[in-house]
Enzyme design. Structure first.
Site, mmCIF file in Angstrom:
data_model
loop_
_atom_site.group_PDB
_atom_site.id
_atom_site.type_symbol
_atom_site.label_atom_id
_atom_site.label_comp_id
_atom_site.label_asym_id
_atom_site.label_seq_id
_atom_site.Cartn_x
_atom_site.Cartn_y
_atom_site.Cartn_z
ATOM 1 N N SER A 60 0.828 -1.204 0.000
ATOM 2 C CA SER A 60 0.000 0.000 0.000
ATOM 3 C C SER A 60 0.864 1.257 0.000
ATOM 4 O O SER A 60 2.001 1.255 0.459
ATOM 5 C CB SER A 60 -0.916 0.019 1.222
ATOM 6 O OG SER A 60 -1.762 -1.102 1.218
HETATM 7 N N1 SAH Z 1 -1.125 -4.763 4.087
HETATM 8 C C1 SAH Z 1 -0.338 -4.712 2.854
HETATM 9 C C2 SAH Z 1 -1.216 -4.526 1.646
HETATM 10 C C3 SAH Z 1 -1.519 -5.813 1.021
HETATM 11 S S1 SAH Z 1 -2.523 -5.691 -0.438
HETATM 12 C C4 SAH Z 1 0.677 -3.587 2.961
HETATM 13 O O1 SAH Z 1 0.972 -3.152 4.041
HETATM 14 O O2 SAH Z 1 1.194 -3.153 1.961
HETATM 15 C C5 SAH Z 1 -3.950 -6.570 0.096
HETATM 16 C C6 SAH Z 1 -3.743 -7.993 0.533
HETATM 17 O O3 SAH Z 1 -5.032 -8.512 0.843
HETATM 18 C C7 SAH Z 1 -3.145 -8.925 -0.527
HETATM 19 O O4 SAH Z 1 -2.011 -9.526 -0.003
HETATM 20 C C8 SAH Z 1 -4.262 -9.934 -0.786
HETATM 21 O O5 SAH Z 1 -3.792 -11.230 -1.053
HETATM 22 C C9 SAH Z 1 -5.052 -9.884 0.496
HETATM 23 N N2 SAH Z 1 -6.438 -10.349 0.379
HETATM 24 C C10 SAH Z 1 -7.324 -10.096 -0.604
HETATM 25 N N3 SAH Z 1 -8.502 -10.690 -0.344
HETATM 26 C C11 SAH Z 1 -8.362 -11.332 0.854
HETATM 27 C C12 SAH Z 1 -9.218 -12.135 1.658
HETATM 28 N N4 SAH Z 1 -10.478 -12.393 1.325
HETATM 29 N N5 SAH Z 1 -8.731 -12.614 2.812
HETATM 30 C C13 SAH Z 1 -7.454 -12.372 3.206
HETATM 31 N N6 SAH Z 1 -6.597 -11.616 2.493
HETATM 32 C C14 SAH Z 1 -7.033 -11.109 1.321
#
Ligand code: SAH
Length: 209
Positions: A60
């Protein structure tokens, strides 16, 4: 590229954009974001932008992580936070020293495996991880004083509301691609209060494992 000056510039930018929490700004300064992305991208790690982390996912944008963390922790007196969408663990690392315990759910096992090791290498130990579907939350350790979701849900997930402690706050992007709203839901004694913090752009919160 990963120097103190580069990081200070990022922190200043977040201040200029309205981030006020000293704790959060200090964390942005401290957490080595270049260790959360592929080496080829490390020169861009302190730009205020989302970057790819593989598996079609992104780390993010720092401003958004700061904004969400600030919203989650405003008047926070609790101990436990549920995080949905661990990804590379950047949000987790920003939050970890500011709360007692984090429970973090991610659907992509390969990502989670690397992230576990990465956070251990950074001496972060107050996080428990679980591969699974974030729509289900993690009932076992609930209710949570705060819940933070790093992917956009079509609607506010019902199960997450159920796992929110009284006074607790859920921060979640809600809406279809191109029309997502950063939403904050607070659990009051007998109702939920919902406010919007403005437009955002996240990968979708995928349904099912
Ligand atoms: N927190 C991260 C951002 C990750 S992007 C940061 O600090 O940069 C969003 C994440 O959500 C991805 O890794 C994706 O695999 C996860 N995701 C999407 N749908 C999901 C679900 N239903 N349950 C768990 N994780 C999920």
């Amino acid at each position: 590229m990963t120097s103190a000056r580069t990081r200070d510039r990022l922190v200043q930018r977040l201040k200029d954009q309205g981030i006020r929490s000293r704790d959060v700004l200090e964390q942005v300064r401290k957490v080595p974001r270049h260790l959360f992305v592929d080496e080829a991208l490390s020169s861009r790690a302190y730009e205020d932008t989302a970057l790819p982390i593989g598996h079609g996912q992104t780390i993010s944008q720092p401003y958004i992580v700061a904004r969400m963390t600030e919203a989650l922790l405003a008047d926070f007196t609790g101990e436990s936070v549920l995080e949905i969408g661990t990804g590379c663990g950047y949000q987790t690392a920003i939050l970890a020293p500011l709360v007692k315990r984090i429970y973090s759910v991610e659907r992509i096992r390969e990502l989670l495996q690397k992230t576990r090791q990465r956070l251990r290498d950074l001496d972060i130990y107050n996080v428990q991880f679980r591969p699974g579907d974030g729509w289900e939350g993690w009932p076992k350790y609930g209710p949570y004083d705060g819940i933070i979701v790093a992917a956009a849900a079509a609607v506010v997930p019902e199960k997450l509301l159920e796992q929110l402690a009284p006074g607790g706050r859920l921060v979640v992007p809600v809406g279809p691609p191109g029309r997502q709203d950063l939403t904050v839901v607070t659990r009051k004694d007998d109702h939920f209060e919902q406010v919007s913090l403005g437009a955002v752009s996240f990968v979708p919160l995928v349904a099912g494992r």
